[in-house]
Design a protein around this motif. Sequence first.
Motif, PDB file in Angstrom:
ATOM      1  N   TYR A   6       0.603  -1.746  -0.117  1.00 23.48           N
ATOM      2  CA  TYR A   6       0.254  -0.186   0.087  1.00 23.48           C
ATOM      3  C   TYR A   6       1.026   1.411   0.137  1.00 23.48           C
ATOM      4  CZ  TYR A   6      -3.053   3.203   2.074  1.00 23.48           C
ATOM      5  OH  TYR A   6      -4.429   4.862   1.959  1.00 23.48           O
ATOM      6  N   PHE A   7       1.815   1.685   0.515  1.00 20.47           N
ATOM      7  CA  PHE A   7       2.529   2.626   0.591  1.00 20.47           C
ATOM      8  C   PHE A   7       3.523   2.211  -0.157  1.00 20.47           C
ATOM      9  CE2 PHE A   7       1.533   1.823   5.782  1.00 20.47           C
ATOM     10  CZ  PHE A   7       1.198   3.846   5.430  1.00 20.47           C
ATOM     11  N   SER A   8       4.563   1.705  -0.905  1.00 19.36           N
ATOM     12  CA  SER A   8       5.297   1.882  -1.889  1.00 19.36           C
ATOM     13  C   SER A   8       4.122   1.884  -3.391  1.00 19.36           C
ATOM     14  CB  SER A   8       5.708  -0.487  -1.921  1.00 19.36           C
ATOM     15  OG  SER A   8       4.666  -0.807  -2.338  1.00 19.36           O
ATOM     16  N   GLY A   9       3.201   1.633  -3.082  1.00 22.74           N
ATOM     17  CA  GLY A   9       1.800   2.119  -4.635  1.00 22.74           C
ATOM     18  C   GLY A   9       1.312   3.067  -3.836  1.00 22.74           C
ATOM     19  N   ILE A  10       1.299   4.109  -2.942  1.00 22.06           N
ATOM     20  CA  ILE A  10       1.552   5.554  -2.845  1.00 22.06           C
ATOM     21  C   ILE A  10       2.714   6.183  -3.633  1.00 22.06           C
ATOM     22  CG2 ILE A  10       1.241   7.401  -1.210  1.00 22.06           C
ATOM     23  CD1 ILE A  10      -0.560   5.893   0.500  1.00 22.06           C
ATOM     24  N   GLU A  11       3.678   5.617  -3.128  1.00 17.86           N
ATOM     25  CA  GLU A  11       4.584   6.456  -3.923  1.00 17.86           C
ATOM     26  C   GLU A  11       5.339   6.204  -4.757  1.00 17.86           C
ATOM     27  OE1 GLU A  11      10.076   6.054  -2.352  1.00 17.86           O
ATOM     28  OE2 GLU A  11       8.423   6.066  -1.565  1.00 17.86           O
ATOM     29  N   SER A  12       4.830   5.226  -5.347  1.00 16.44           N
ATOM     30  CA  SER A  12       5.047   4.980  -7.399  1.00 16.44           C
ATOM     31  C   SER A  12       3.749   5.562  -8.079  1.00 16.44           C
ATOM     32  CB  SER A  12       4.402   3.230  -7.168  1.00 16.44           C
ATOM     33  OG  SER A  12       4.827   2.494  -8.246  1.00 16.44           O
ATOM     34  N   ARG A  13       2.341   6.055  -7.389  1.00 18.40           N
ATOM     35  CA  ARG A  13       1.833   6.395  -8.074  1.00 18.40           C
ATOM     36  C   ARG A  13       2.232   7.401  -8.168  1.00 18.40           C
ATOM     37  NH1 ARG A  13      -1.971   2.595  -5.549  1.00 18.40           N
ATOM     38  NH2 ARG A  13      -2.014   4.255  -3.185  1.00 18.40           N
ATOM     39  N   TYR A  14       1.986   8.097  -6.697  1.00 13.27           N
ATOM     40  CA  TYR A  14       2.576   9.748  -6.676  1.00 13.27           C
ATOM     41  C   TYR A  14       4.394  10.309  -8.124  1.00 13.27           C
ATOM     42  CZ  TYR A  14       4.831  13.955  -4.958  1.00 13.27           C
ATOM     43  OH  TYR A  14       5.354  15.530  -5.564  1.00 13.27           O
ATOM     44  N   MET A  15       5.145   9.142  -7.418  1.00 17.14           N
ATOM     45  CA  MET A  15       6.303   9.000  -8.818  1.00 17.14           C
ATOM     46  C   MET A  15       5.957   9.025 -10.562  1.00 17.14           C
ATOM     47  SD  MET A  15       8.633  10.114  -7.164  1.00 17.14           S
ATOM     48  CE  MET A  15       9.874   9.863  -8.444  1.00 17.14           C
ATOM     49  N   ASN A  16       4.546   8.893 -10.636  1.00 13.20           N
ATOM     50  CA  ASN A  16       4.021   8.405 -11.777  1.00 13.20           C
ATOM     51  C   ASN A  16       3.581   9.789 -12.087  1.00 13.20           C
ATOM     52  OD1 ASN A  16       4.753   5.500 -12.593  1.00 13.20           O
ATOM     53  ND2 ASN A  16       2.908   5.207 -11.491  1.00 13.20           N
ATOM     54  N   LYS A  17       3.163  10.325 -12.124  1.00 18.06           N
ATOM     55  CA  LYS A  17       2.509  11.898 -12.231  1.00 18.06           C
ATOM     56  C   LYS A  17       3.329  12.784 -11.593  1.00 18.06           C
ATOM     57  CE  LYS A  17      -1.301  10.771  -9.245  1.00 18.06           C
ATOM     58  NZ  LYS A  17      -2.621  10.179 -10.120  1.00 18.06           N
ATOM     59  N   VAL A  18       4.744  12.468 -11.004  1.00 17.85           N
ATOM     60  CA  VAL A  18       5.686  13.523 -11.018  1.00 17.85           C
ATOM     61  C   VAL A  18       6.519  13.357 -12.756  1.00 17.85           C
ATOM     62  CG1 VAL A  18       8.458  14.506 -10.384  1.00 17.85           C
ATOM     63  CG2 VAL A  18       6.125  13.597  -8.878  1.00 17.85           C
ATOM     64  N   LYS A  19       6.229  12.234 -13.031  1.00 13.65           N
ATOM     65  CA  LYS A  19       6.943  11.732 -14.557  1.00 13.65           C
ATOM     66  C   LYS A  19       6.029  12.047 -15.370  1.00 13.65           C
ATOM     67  CE  LYS A  19      10.014   8.208 -12.578  1.00 13.65           C
ATOM     68  NZ  LYS A  19      10.103   7.009 -13.131  1.00 13.65           N
ATOM     69  N   ASP A  20       5.313  12.314 -15.410  1.00 12.91           N
ATOM     70  CA  ASP A  20       4.025  13.004 -15.843  1.00 12.91           C
ATOM     71  C   ASP A  20       4.062  14.364 -16.524  1.00 12.91           C
ATOM     72  OD1 ASP A  20       3.072   9.925 -16.389  1.00 12.91           O
ATOM     73  OD2 ASP A  20       1.019  10.793 -15.652  1.00 12.91           O
ATOM     74  N   ALA A  21       4.394  14.533 -15.198  1.00  9.41           N
ATOM     75  CA  ALA A  21       4.981  16.184 -15.004  1.00  9.41           C
ATOM     76  C   ALA A  21       6.378  16.486 -15.937  1.00  9.41           C
ATOM     77  CB  ALA A  21       4.853  16.895 -13.606  1.00  9.41           C
ATOM     78  N   ASP A  22       6.523  15.844 -15.788  1.00 11.37           N
ATOM     79  CA  ASP A  22       8.220  16.078 -16.218  1.00 11.37           C
ATOM     80  C   ASP A  22       7.972  15.604 -17.275  1.00 11.37           C
ATOM     81  OD1 ASP A  22      11.160  16.588 -16.508  1.00 11.37           O
ATOM     82  OD2 ASP A  22      11.298  14.263 -16.583  1.00 11.37           O
ATOM     83  N   ASN A  23       7.205  15.138 -18.077  1.00 11.88           N
ATOM     84  CA  ASN A  23       7.049  14.483 -19.538  1.00 11.88           C
ATOM     85  C   ASN A  23       6.645  16.109 -20.401  1.00 11.88           C
ATOM     86  OD1 ASN A  23       8.987  12.312 -19.690  1.00 11.88           O
ATOM     87  ND2 ASN A  23       7.328  10.810 -19.019  1.00 11.88           N
TER      88      ASN A  23
END
Length: 394
Positions: free
Chosen positions: A99-116
Motif C-alpha cells: 500500500y505504502f509503496s503503491g502511494i509512492e509509485s503512483r505519486y512518482m508516476n504523476k511527477v514523471k508525467d509532469a516532467d514529460n
Amino acid sequence: MEKWICSCGEENEGNFCIKCGKRREEAAGGTVSENTMQMPVVSQQHMQPVAPPPINNYQYQPSYEVPVQQGGFFNRIGKGPLIGIVAVLVIAIFGMVGYFSGIESRYMNKVKDADNLTAEIHTLLSEVNSLDGDPDSDATKKYISKYEDLSKRFDDLTVDIKDAKVPKKYTDYNVSLVDAMEMEGQILKSVHDVLVNTPDNGKYPATVSNDFQTSVTNLVNKSSDLSMDEVQLDRNMNLSKLVQDVNAYLVRYHNVAEQKRIEAERKARMEALQRLDTFRRGLKESFDDKRRDARSTRSGIYLANNVTCYDEKLTIEGDFYNGSNRSGSYINGLSMHVVLYNQGEVVRDISSHFGYVYLGTLYPYGSVYHKFNIYDSSITENLIFDSFDVTVNF
C-alpha cells in the motif's frame, strides 16, 4: 508403594512398566508382588472431593483443577492453525508494504508525467519564434490548437498532483512542484492571450505584460528547488528566451497586421472609387433638373461634380449656374456644407464659410467652373467615401 509384575516379567512400582511401558491396568497377567502391601488401586477419575461441613449456612462448592498440558500455547493450538495465523500476518505485512509503496509509485508516476508534459510544452513554446505572425495562417491555427490541447492536459495534471496522496518524504518537494506548475500555468495562459488576443498597447514593437515576465522569472528561480534524481522538469529550458521570442512574434504580428490593414484599405478605397465614379456619372441627370429649376426661379446655383481628399484638404469641384439674365463676377458671402458617405454611412460632415468669392464672368443663363478648398486636419488621402452631398448658399 505396591509393587506389581508386568506380563513381560518386570517388577514395577508405578503405574507404567519401566521395561515395556505398558500401563498397569493393561499389563495382561500382571500380578502383585508378595513383598508389597496389598492396597487398592483407585484411579484419579474416581476420586471425589470431600466437602467440609457447612459454615454459617454457606454451601461449599467444589473446585476442580484443569490439568495443564505440556508444550505451551503453540503446542496446544496445533500446527495447522499456527500456519494460518502466520500466513495472515505475512499477507498483512506485505499488504501494508504494498500500500505504502503503491502511494509512492503512483505519486512518482504523476511527477514523471509532469516532467514529460513540461518538456513537451517547453518544446512547443520554443517554436513561437517560428510563427510568421499571421493569426489567420494555417500554421498558426494548427499551433494554437496543439497549444490549447497541451495547456488543458497540463491544467488537469496540476489539479491531479495537488489532490494526490504524497509520501511524507516528498511533502516539501510537492509544495515546490505545485507552485512551479501554477507559475507555468500562468505563463501558458499569458502566451495564449498573446496568440489569440494579441495586445495593442500603442507601442511598436508591442511588449508582453509585466505579469508575464514576472511569471517567467519566478519559474526560472523556482526550478532550482525541484531536484529529484528521477525527474528533471526540463530545468535546462531557457525560459528567459521565451520573453524575447514572444516579443519577436508580436513584432511580426504587428507587421502582418499593418500590411493587412494597408491592403484592406487599398482594396476598400479602390472599390469605393469605383462606386464614386458611378455616382458622379449619375449626377448629370439630377443636374439637368436643377438647372431647369434655377432658370424657372431666375436664381443662381452651385453644382458640385467631384470631391477629393488629400493632405488635410477637401477639394470641391463644380460649376456655378446663372439662371437669370444678369451677369456677375463675384459673390460676397457664401457658405458651404459638405457631407461624405460610404455605403450609406456618413464618414465626414464639414461646413465652411467664404466671405468673398471671385467667379470671373458669369454670363446670363450660363455657367462657370469654380473650385473650393476646405482645410481640416482630420482629412487624409485615406478617407474612403463613395458619394457626397454639397449644399451652397449665397
